[in-house]
Design a protein around this motif. Sequence first.
Motif, PDB file in Angstrom:
ATOM      1  N   THR A   1      -8.510   8.388 -29.824  1.00 43.77           N
ATOM      2  CA  THR A   1      -9.393   7.851 -30.768  1.00 43.77           C
ATOM      3  C   THR A   1      -9.688   6.093 -30.712  1.00 43.77           C
ATOM      4  O   THR A   1     -10.850   5.919 -30.917  1.00 43.77           O
ATOM      5  CB  THR A   1      -8.943   8.438 -32.131  1.00 43.77           C
ATOM      6  OG1 THR A   1      -8.785   9.598 -31.997  1.00 43.77           O
ATOM      7  CG2 THR A   1     -10.143   7.960 -33.217  1.00 43.77           C
ATOM      8  N   VAL A   2      -8.635   5.768 -30.536  1.00 47.04           N
ATOM      9  CA  VAL A   2      -8.452   4.092 -30.543  1.00 47.04           C
ATOM     10  C   VAL A   2      -9.627   3.725 -29.291  1.00 47.04           C
ATOM     11  O   VAL A   2     -10.521   2.762 -29.532  1.00 47.04           O
ATOM     12  CB  VAL A   2      -7.315   3.684 -30.183  1.00 47.04           C
ATOM     13  CG1 VAL A   2      -7.575   2.032 -30.030  1.00 47.04           C
ATOM     14  CG2 VAL A   2      -6.351   3.852 -31.327  1.00 47.04           C
TER      15      VAL A   2
ATOM     16  N   LEU B   1     -15.154  -1.748 -32.384  1.00 45.72           N
ATOM     17  CA  LEU B   1     -14.484  -2.816 -32.825  1.00 45.72           C
ATOM     18  C   LEU B   1     -14.661  -4.036 -32.309  1.00 45.72           C
ATOM     19  O   LEU B   1     -14.720  -5.217 -32.965  1.00 45.72           O
ATOM     20  CB  LEU B   1     -13.081  -2.689 -32.505  1.00 45.72           C
ATOM     21  CG  LEU B   1     -12.339  -1.414 -33.549  1.00 45.72           C
ATOM     22  CD1 LEU B   1     -10.985  -1.016 -33.160  1.00 45.72           C
ATOM     23  CD2 LEU B   1     -12.334  -1.900 -34.910  1.00 45.72           C
ATOM     24  N   ASN B   2     -15.096  -4.110 -30.999  1.00 40.77           N
ATOM     25  CA  ASN B   2     -15.710  -5.163 -30.403  1.00 40.77           C
ATOM     26  C   ASN B   2     -16.915  -5.961 -31.082  1.00 40.77           C
ATOM     27  O   ASN B   2     -17.118  -7.075 -30.695  1.00 40.77           O
ATOM     28  CB  ASN B   2     -15.806  -4.836 -28.913  1.00 40.77           C
ATOM     29  CG  ASN B   2     -14.577  -5.497 -28.045  1.00 40.77           C
ATOM     30  OD1 ASN B   2     -14.446  -6.651 -28.185  1.00 40.77           O
ATOM     31  ND2 ASN B   2     -14.245  -4.249 -27.482  1.00 40.77           N
TER      32      ASN B   2
ATOM     33  N   GLU C   1       4.016   4.265 -31.396  1.00 44.70           N
ATOM     34  CA  GLU C   1       3.293   4.347 -30.090  1.00 44.70           C
ATOM     35  C   GLU C   1       4.017   2.928 -29.528  1.00 44.70           C
ATOM     36  O   GLU C   1       4.530   2.112 -29.939  1.00 44.70           O
ATOM     37  CB  GLU C   1       1.832   4.029 -30.145  1.00 44.70           C
ATOM     38  CG  GLU C   1       1.201   4.077 -28.712  1.00 44.70           C
ATOM     39  CD  GLU C   1       1.224   5.274 -27.606  1.00 44.70           C
ATOM     40  OE1 GLU C   1       2.109   4.780 -26.922  1.00 44.70           O
ATOM     41  OE2 GLU C   1       1.393   6.563 -28.123  1.00 44.70           O
ATOM     42  N   SER C   2       3.857   2.787 -27.989  1.00 45.92           N
ATOM     43  CA  SER C   2       4.214   1.462 -27.375  1.00 45.92           C
ATOM     44  C   SER C   2       3.641   0.471 -27.859  1.00 45.92           C
ATOM     45  O   SER C   2       2.439   0.255 -28.051  1.00 45.92           O
ATOM     46  CB  SER C   2       3.979   1.801 -25.851  1.00 45.92           C
ATOM     47  OG  SER C   2       3.969   0.568 -25.096  1.00 45.92           O
ATOM     48  N   ILE C   3       4.383  -0.716 -28.190  1.00 47.56           N
ATOM     49  CA  ILE C   3       3.750  -1.824 -28.827  1.00 47.56           C
ATOM     50  C   ILE C   3       2.995  -2.509 -27.744  1.00 47.56           C
ATOM     51  O   ILE C   3       1.994  -3.170 -28.049  1.00 47.56           O
ATOM     52  CB  ILE C   3       4.939  -2.693 -29.551  1.00 47.56           C
ATOM     53  CG1 ILE C   3       5.557  -2.039 -30.710  1.00 47.56           C
ATOM     54  CG2 ILE C   3       4.253  -3.933 -29.534  1.00 47.56           C
ATOM     55  CD1 ILE C   3       4.338  -1.614 -31.651  1.00 47.56           C
TER      56      ILE C   3
ATOM     57  N   GLU D   1      -2.174  -4.258 -26.298  1.00 54.32           N
ATOM     58  CA  GLU D   1      -3.394  -4.594 -25.384  1.00 54.32           C
ATOM     59  C   GLU D   1      -4.623  -3.898 -25.904  1.00 54.32           C
ATOM     60  O   GLU D   1      -5.699  -4.428 -25.984  1.00 54.32           O
ATOM     61  CB  GLU D   1      -3.040  -3.725 -24.243  1.00 54.32           C
ATOM     62  CG  GLU D   1      -3.988  -3.770 -23.090  1.00 54.32           C
ATOM     63  CD  GLU D   1      -4.408  -5.354 -22.510  1.00 54.32           C
ATOM     64  OE1 GLU D   1      -5.284  -5.555 -21.984  1.00 54.32           O
ATOM     65  OE2 GLU D   1      -3.438  -6.278 -22.810  1.00 54.32           O
ATOM     66  N   LEU D   2      -4.644  -2.810 -26.711  1.00 53.72           N
ATOM     67  CA  LEU D   2      -5.733  -2.288 -27.419  1.00 53.72           C
ATOM     68  C   LEU D   2      -6.301  -3.297 -28.531  1.00 53.72           C
ATOM     69  O   LEU D   2      -7.547  -3.419 -28.582  1.00 53.72           O
ATOM     70  CB  LEU D   2      -5.606  -0.825 -28.106  1.00 53.72           C
ATOM     71  CG  LEU D   2      -5.227   0.269 -26.929  1.00 53.72           C
ATOM     72  CD1 LEU D   2      -4.492   1.490 -27.681  1.00 53.72           C
ATOM     73  CD2 LEU D   2      -6.460   0.747 -26.164  1.00 53.72           C
TER      74      LEU D   2
END
Length: 281
Positions: free
Chosen positions: A107-108, A115-116, A135-137, A142-143
């Motif tokens: 979804t992200v 978002l951009n 989740e992995s930080i 990065e997202l």
Amino acid sequence: MEEEKVKKSLIAGSIGLGALAGAAGAAAFYSAFIEPYWFDVKKIDIKLPRLPEAFEKFHIVHISDFHLGFHFKARHIAKMADKIQGLNPDMIVFTGDLVNSHRSLKTVVKSLPYLNKIKAPFGKFAILGNHDYLESIDTISELLRKSGFELLMNENRMIKKENDELYLAGLDDYLRGEADIEKALNGIPLDRFTLLLAHEPDYFKVSSKFPVDLQLSGHSHGGQVRMPLFGPIITSKMGRKYHSGLYETENKFLYTNRGMGTTHLPFRFFCRPEITSITLK
């Protein structure tokens, strides 16, 4: 005669129960399918004694707690982005919980173009929330960067306008990260106006002891379900005392945003998703 009265009483009781059940059903439908996607653009002015002159009427859009993947989708981010761009902010800040869990990443990724799309001349800044640590930080960081946000992890940035400056500090999440306010404020002169992004609003009990003029937070969702005259039914850890709106103590200010998404249960009642449009004065 008595039988007739009993019949009328039973009929009235049935109608009453039917009306009650209907009202409960309507409230449940509204709280699950209407209010969670009925965005409230809340416009407020905050008067701050130490605000530099050049930042008079500086306009910040504050958003928080998307919890993407849990009943909050890319199409909702697209709708939010349109509303934000219509506000023409000077700066945009996001106070954590991009995702709801490790199942949110698809979804992200779908939300990234929207978002951009949101822009501001003085930048877009973000911090992490407690759910982001599910989740992995590195992945979440990065997202956020791919979304156009600059991530602040116990660090600060100077924002310059004309001949004046203010400082924006961002705190790592208190509940799951390693929040360090001294590190976040390191290098900021004591006489400079400072804005702090901190996911949990009840951290104000700590930050108000430091030279921070305004703290912006999320996390609480305003309780998601609120009753008139009573307030939130359930509040979250570190979001109980300062659960929504503007607070002030000794010329130190906090604003708690109700967030965009939901968590645990996909309901909102008397607690609409919030885009906060803040004008500094």
